[in-house]
Design a protein around this motif. Structure first.
Motif, PDB file in Angstrom:
ATOM      1  N   ALA A 140       0.828  -1.208   0.000  1.00 58.47           N
ATOM      2  CA  ALA A 140       0.000   0.000   0.000  1.00 58.47           C
ATOM      3  C   ALA A 140       0.862   1.257   0.000  1.00 58.47           C
ATOM      4  O   ALA A 140       0.557   2.230  -0.709  1.00 58.47           O
ATOM      5  CB  ALA A 140      -0.924  -0.001   1.216  1.00 58.47           C
ATOM      6  N   ALA A 141       1.941   1.251   0.777  1.00 49.76           N
ATOM      7  CA  ALA A 141       2.827   2.418   0.812  1.00 49.76           C
ATOM      8  C   ALA A 141       3.463   2.655  -0.552  1.00 49.76           C
ATOM      9  O   ALA A 141       3.595   3.798  -1.002  1.00 49.76           O
ATOM     10  CB  ALA A 141       3.906   2.220   1.879  1.00 49.76           C
ATOM     11  N   GLY A 147       0.954   6.831  -6.648  1.00 50.65           N
ATOM     12  CA  GLY A 147      -0.227   7.635  -6.896  1.00 50.65           C
ATOM     13  C   GLY A 147      -1.122   7.089  -7.987  1.00 50.65           C
ATOM     14  O   GLY A 147      -1.803   7.843  -8.681  1.00 50.65           O
ATOM     15  N   GLY A 148      -1.141   5.772  -8.163  1.00 48.01           N
ATOM     16  CA  GLY A 148      -1.950   5.165  -9.212  1.00 48.01           C
ATOM     17  C   GLY A 148      -3.428   5.164  -8.872  1.00 48.01           C
ATOM     18  O   GLY A 148      -3.829   5.287  -7.721  1.00 48.01           O
ATOM     19  N   ALA A 149      -4.256   5.049  -9.887  1.00 46.37           N
ATOM     20  CA  ALA A 149      -5.701   5.020  -9.705  1.00 46.37           C
ATOM     21  C   ALA A 149      -6.286   3.833 -10.445  1.00 46.37           C
ATOM     22  O   ALA A 149      -5.744   3.395 -11.465  1.00 46.37           O
ATOM     23  CB  ALA A 149      -6.340   6.317 -10.218  1.00 46.37           C
ATOM     24  N   VAL A 150      -7.381   3.302  -9.942  1.00 41.77           N
ATOM     25  CA  VAL A 150      -8.041   2.186 -10.598  1.00 41.77           C
ATOM     26  C   VAL A 150      -8.851   2.699 -11.786  1.00 41.77           C
ATOM     27  O   VAL A 150      -9.222   3.866 -11.846  1.00 41.77           O
ATOM     28  CB  VAL A 150      -8.975   1.443  -9.611  1.00 41.77           C
ATOM     29  N   SER A 151      -9.131   1.802 -12.739  1.00 35.44           N
ATOM     30  CA  SER A 151      -9.895   2.195 -13.920  1.00 35.44           C
ATOM     31  C   SER A 151     -11.277   1.545 -13.940  1.00 35.44           C
ATOM     32  O   SER A 151     -11.971   1.614 -14.939  1.00 35.44           O
ATOM     33  CB  SER A 151      -9.130   1.790 -15.189  1.00 35.44           C
ATOM     34  N   ALA A 152     -11.673   0.912 -12.844  1.00 36.01           N
ATOM     35  CA  ALA A 152     -12.973   0.249 -12.780  1.00 36.01           C
ATOM     36  C   ALA A 152     -14.092   1.284 -12.673  1.00 36.01           C
ATOM     37  O   ALA A 152     -13.868   2.425 -12.265  1.00 36.01           O
ATOM     38  CB  ALA A 152     -13.012  -0.687 -11.576  1.00 36.01           C
TER      39      ALA A 152
END
Length: 231
Positions: A140-141, A147-152
């Protein structure tokens, strides 16, 4: 009357929405950073006000305070539908993390040490053993730094986030969480589920930090009313 409820900071919500699979780990990391110093200051202040107070007695002061907050959070957001239920379990998990760190400080265990994030995840039954919790925290750290983001789709993200936060907060029965969207039953169920889960966590936390505490026997005053330094 219970103190005002404090919600998780906006930045934490953003991280949890971007990475719902590791929402409990993000919350634990942020809690130690943000709430650990507060817990230390609180314990020091109460010891100055009540010289000779025992660690168990000090912990009970914290438990009473935060169980009341948990009960109130269930009554307030329980009637807000499914989105409110997701917010509620996030607020509950944050309140519980604050309580655990205060219990640690009450027993002379450093609430700012990174190991407290591991404790949170094990005590809140997100992970069964400390090694698994530490590994997940490391992941998680790393994701936090990237700084990634999910695309769901947002709906799927929010559902996953709600499930993970409910697991952390101790509201494991799906019917409990989703019954909170039913008019009338919502407030009653939210109040009971929150206070029950928080009281159970308090008992586990006191037992854990009582065993970790060096020095005098549990419940006895600390020498000079000061905590024993402990990682």
């Amino acid at each position: 009357m219970a103190d005002p409820i404090e919600v998780p900071p906006a930045g934490l919500w953003d991280r949890m929405k971007a990475d719902p699979q590791y929402a409990p780990e993000h919350l634990a990391l942020e809690a130690v950073r943000r709430l650990g110093p507060e817990a230390r200051r609180w314990a020091d202040r109460v010891r100055q006000q009540r010289p000779g107070i025992g660690s168990d007695e000090l912990a009970k002061v914290a438990v009473k305070k935060f169980v009341a907050r948990a009960r109130l959070s269930g009554a307030v957001s329980g009637a807000a539908g499914l989105p409110g239920a997701i917010v509620d379990v996030g607020v509950l998990a944050w309140t519980q993390a604050r309580m655990v760190l205060h219990i640690a400080a009450a027993h002379g265990v450093d609430p700012e040490h990174p190991d407290r994030a591991t404790d949170l995840l094990v005590l809140q039954k997100v992970h069964k053993v400390a090694e698994a919790a530490r590994l997940a925290l490391g992941v998680a750290a790393g994701r936090e730094r990237l700084g990634g983001a999910v695309s769901a789709p947002l709906g799927r993200v929010m559902l996953r986030l709600g499930v993970r936060l409910a697991q952390m907060a101790g509201v494991r029965a799906a019917k409990r969480m989703f019954a909170k969207v039913v008019p009338g039953a919502a407030v009653i169920l939210g109040t009971w589920a929150n206070s029950s889960a928080t009281s159970d966590l308090a008992r586990r936390s006191i037992a854990h930090y009582r065993a970790a505490q060096p020095g005098p026997q549990p419940g006895s005053p600390q020498p000079g009313g000061q905590p024993t330094a402990r990682a």
